[in-house]
Design a protein around this motif. Structure first.
Motif, PDB file in Angstrom:
ATOM      1  N   ASP A   1       0.831  -1.204   0.000  1.00  0.00           N
ATOM      2  CA  ASP A   1       0.000   0.000   0.000  1.00  0.00           C
ATOM      3  C   ASP A   1       0.868   1.257   0.000  1.00  0.00           C
ATOM      4  O   ASP A   1       0.536   2.241  -0.679  1.00  0.00           O
ATOM      5  N   ARG A   2       1.977   1.233   0.731  1.00  0.00           N
ATOM      6  CA  ARG A   2       2.859   2.399   0.771  1.00  0.00           C
ATOM      7  C   ARG A   2       3.475   2.662  -0.602  1.00  0.00           C
ATOM      8  O   ARG A   2       3.585   3.813  -1.044  1.00  0.00           O
TER       9      ARG A   2
ATOM     10  N   ARG B   1       0.905   4.419  -2.810  1.00  0.00           N
ATOM     11  CA  ARG B   1       0.727   5.843  -2.491  1.00  0.00           C
ATOM     12  C   ARG B   1       1.905   6.670  -2.961  1.00  0.00           C
ATOM     13  O   ARG B   1       1.740   7.783  -3.480  1.00  0.00           O
ATOM     14  N   GLU B   2       3.118   6.151  -2.779  1.00  0.00           N
ATOM     15  CA  GLU B   2       4.317   6.928  -3.108  1.00  0.00           C
ATOM     16  C   GLU B   2       4.606   6.979  -4.595  1.00  0.00           C
ATOM     17  O   GLU B   2       5.296   7.887  -5.064  1.00  0.00           O
TER      18      GLU B   2
ATOM     19  N   ARG C   1       2.267   7.038  -7.063  1.00  0.00           N
ATOM     20  CA  ARG C   1       1.157   7.535  -7.877  1.00  0.00           C
ATOM     21  C   ARG C   1       1.654   8.526  -8.918  1.00  0.00           C
ATOM     22  O   ARG C   1       2.475   9.396  -8.612  1.00  0.00           O
TER      23      ARG C   1
ATOM     24  N   GLY D   1      -6.461   5.234   0.661  1.00  0.00           N
ATOM     25  CA  GLY D   1      -5.917   6.575   0.546  1.00  0.00           C
ATOM     26  C   GLY D   1      -5.268   6.864  -0.795  1.00  0.00           C
ATOM     27  O   GLY D   1      -4.514   7.829  -0.930  1.00  0.00           O
ATOM     28  N   LEU D   2      -5.588   6.053  -1.798  1.00  0.00           N
ATOM     29  CA  LEU D   2      -4.995   6.249  -3.127  1.00  0.00           C
ATOM     30  C   LEU D   2      -5.736   7.326  -3.909  1.00  0.00           C
ATOM     31  O   LEU D   2      -5.172   7.933  -4.815  1.00  0.00           O
TER      32      LEU D   2
END
Length: 339
Positions: free
Chosen positions: A44-45, A48-49, A51, A137-138
């Motif tokens: 998941d991290r 997000r990073e 994107r 949170g994307l």
């Protein structure tokens, strides 16, 4: 998903990978306290990073969601539904998706003959992927995905004579065993083919259709072993060569499609798909007077409302009392006169 790695950092876990754009290694501390949690949080991290500056597209989210699902059956299904969904939605960013897009998609799919049920599933996968992206949170919000109404099942329950003919029409022993278990448990064909001897308890007289890892999306139940099932299982147990109940030539059976089709031909039955057995089991129990709560549990439904929605129409006698109240004719209301 790129080649990300999980390591240790400051007494905890971290995720790191090589940035293809800069060539530098990127590393982030994770909150996870176990290796398994770190694997999930690390993925998941990364999402997000990494994107894109313009925002994730539906195609990117779709692929990430499939990766997130891992070995769950839905991941495989979405590999197929994506072939229909992504050509229209794939290049859009989530905030660009509108209700009109959903309606246009529905019209384009139904026009050549695709069923509303299939379109409901396809758009449902789109909605699930976007809601997951929001939860992770994307994306800032998940757009409203309008689903077509899910049509009522038009599956006709089989009669007793048809079920007996189907069982008698099974040629190979493993096909006969599978059909008997379908009839005796009301389970889905996937549950029957997944069944292992470890989950067949002859002493207690129960069959546990649940998977131990719980990866299946569809509900499965623990059901009693009736006389028909016990007899078939005992014979198969004596001849077993694998851990799976339904086997052939020392190997697990992945599909009974060909054998089932041959059984239908021998039984001279037409337009009887294999899922009709499950419906027939439910209707037979209900019409025999079994409470709908018991039938719901037997089928492994997550809640009784699912059972009511599908099968209440087979129980019009439940409304007989209500219909009697609505007798407004005078002949019924007046007592008979004695002369």
């Amino acid at each position: 998903m790129p080649d990300i790695s999980i390591g240790r950092l400051r007494g905890g876990f971290c995720v790191y990978w090589d940035d293809p754009a800069s060539g530098k290694r990127r590393r982030y501390q994770l909150e996870a306290r176990t290796r398994a949690e770190a694997e999930a949080e690390g993925r998941d991290r990364y999402l997000r990073e990494s994107r894109p500056t313009g925002g994730l597209t539906v195609a990117g989210i779709w692929a990430a969601y499939i990766d997130h699902l891992g070995t769950k059956p839905t991941a495989t299904t979405m590999g197929h539904t994506g072939k229909a969904v992504l050509p229209q939605f794939g290049e859009l960013r989530p905030e660009q998706v509108t209700v009109q897009d959903c309606r246009s998609y529905r019209g384009a799919r139904v026009a050549p003959g695709r069923s509303l049920g299939s379109v409901h599933t396809e758009l449902g996968h789109l909605r699930s992927a976007l809601r997951w992206a929001f939860k992770m949170g994307l994306i800032e919000r998940a757009p409203h995905i309008e689903l077509p109404p899910k049509p009522e099942s038009d599956v006709r329950p089989m009669g007793d004579a048809e079920i007996r003919a189907l069982i008698d029409g099974c040629g190979a022993p493993h096909i006969r065993l599978a059909v008997i278990l379908l009839v005796a448990t009301g389970g889905r064909v996937g549950a029957i083919l997944d069944l292992t001897w470890q989950r067949v308890d002859f002493e207690r007289g129960v069959i546990d259709l649940r998977l131990p890892d719980g990866v299946t999306r569809k509900g499965r139940a623990v059901v009693p072993m009736n006389r028909m099932a016990r007899s078939a299982l005992q014979s198969a147990y004596q001849a077993r060569l694998t851990d799976h109940v339904v086997e052939w030539a020392g190997k697990r059976v992945r599909s009974i499609r060909t054998g089932y089709r041959a059984a239908l031909e021998r039984a001279q039955l037409q337009d009887v798909n294999i899922h009709q057995i499950r419906h027939s089991v439910a209707v037979r129990m209900l019409t025999a007077g079994q409470p709908i709560e018991a039938v719901s549990q037997y089928l492994g439904h997550s809640n009784i409302q699912i059972t009511r929605k599908v099968y209440a129409r087979f129980l019009p006698e439940h409304l007989a009392g209500a219909a009697d109240i609505l007798n407004f004719d005078l002949a019924a209301a007046r007592p008979a006169q004695v002369r």
